[in-house]
Write an enzyme that holds these catalytic residues in place. Structure first.
Site, short mmCIF file in Angstrom:
data_model
loop_
_atom_site.label_atom_id
_atom_site.label_comp_id
_atom_site.label_asym_id
_atom_site.label_seq_id
_atom_site.Cartn_x
_atom_site.Cartn_y
_atom_site.Cartn_z
NE ARG A 51 1.79 32.19 30.47
CZ ARG A 51 1.77 33.52 30.57
NH1 ARG A 51 1.97 34.26 29.51
NH2 ARG A 51 1.57 34.10 31.72
CG HIS A 95 12.52 46.15 27.97
ND1 HIS A 95 11.49 45.55 28.66
CD2 HIS A 95 13.42 46.55 28.92
CE1 HIS A 95 11.74 45.58 29.95
NE2 HIS A 95 12.91 46.17 30.14
#
Ligand code: NHR
Length: 207
Positions: A51, A95
């Site tokens: 990552r 979100h």
């Protein structure tokens, strides 16, 4: 993506989209961006060993455009602390839940299963802890008796398409201020006289 690219932004704070970057070559948002004359790039996370190295490459490409604000729009990879810190108070996400309720994935099915009567969406600054950053704006919708996750998702998405561009406009106007305690205040906002409330189930018809 389309809602952002096709929004009317405040006349005193015009917004220009510098670039759209996806980790997926087939992301529909890339076509949408190209159709609007916005440069696009693909950075395939599978080409990186971890990552951290993907995020470093992503940040390098973003920084080449020197953007004021970085927007996550359906971006599904958790970002490292180093990446998030680099864009502190300049990195936003929408979100699909009324945070801090229902962080994470599968929010609509979880809201229905919990029996909540109001659900919605939240635009927030991104912090290292996922879905936990300072809340900038929220929109609430009713959860209806016969809802499915798909129907509820569509109702919420329409509000995501309203509040995400709204917040981008506020950021362009320099009106979003993060307080010492991590909460956000909108500078020069309209103060609402009295009380506005969305009640669900609807009380319009007592029958
Ligand atoms: N990164 C950080 N550090 N903080 C946030 O608040 C973030 C973030 C990266 C993305 C968007 C968020 C959402 O709106 C977002 C917020 C994906 C995951 C996730 O678990 C979590 C939150 C969000 C998006 N992703 C899995 C992963 O291992 C992959 C899931 C998949 O590919 O389907 O990265 O929902």
């Amino acid at each position: 993506m389309r809602a952002l690219l096709e929004s009317d932004f405040p006349a005193d704070a015009p917004v220009r989209f510098a670039c759209v970057i996806s980790n997926k070559a087939d992301a529909p948002g890339l076509q949408t961006a190209a159709a609007h004359g916005v440069p696009t790039e693909v950075i395939d996370h599978r080409q990186f060993p971890d990552r951290a190295s993907f995020d470093t490459a992503l940040a390098a490409r973003i920084d080449a455009y020197q953007p004021d604000v970085v927007i996550l729009a359906g971006f599904m990879r958790v970002l490292t602390t180093d990446f998030v810190r680099h864009y502190e108070n300049r990195l936003i996400n929408v979100h699909p839940a009324l945070l801090p309720a229902f962080p994470g994935l599968d929010t609509h099915a979880r809201a229905i299963a919990a029996g909540v009567k109001l659900h919605g969406c939240t635009v927030h600054f991104v912090t290292p802890e996922v879905d936990a950053g300072p809340i900038i704006a929220q929109a609430a919708v009713p959860v209806l008796a016969d809802d499915t996750p798909e129907l509820l998702a569509m109702r919420v998405l329409r509000q995501e398409h309203r509040i995400f561009p709204l917040v981008v406009g506020w950021l362009a106007q320099g009106r979003v201020s993060v307080r010492e305690n991590g909460t956000v205040t909108l500078l020069r906002g309209q103060s609402i006289e009295g009380e506005a409330a969305l009640i669900s189930p609807s009380v319009a018809d007592p029958g």
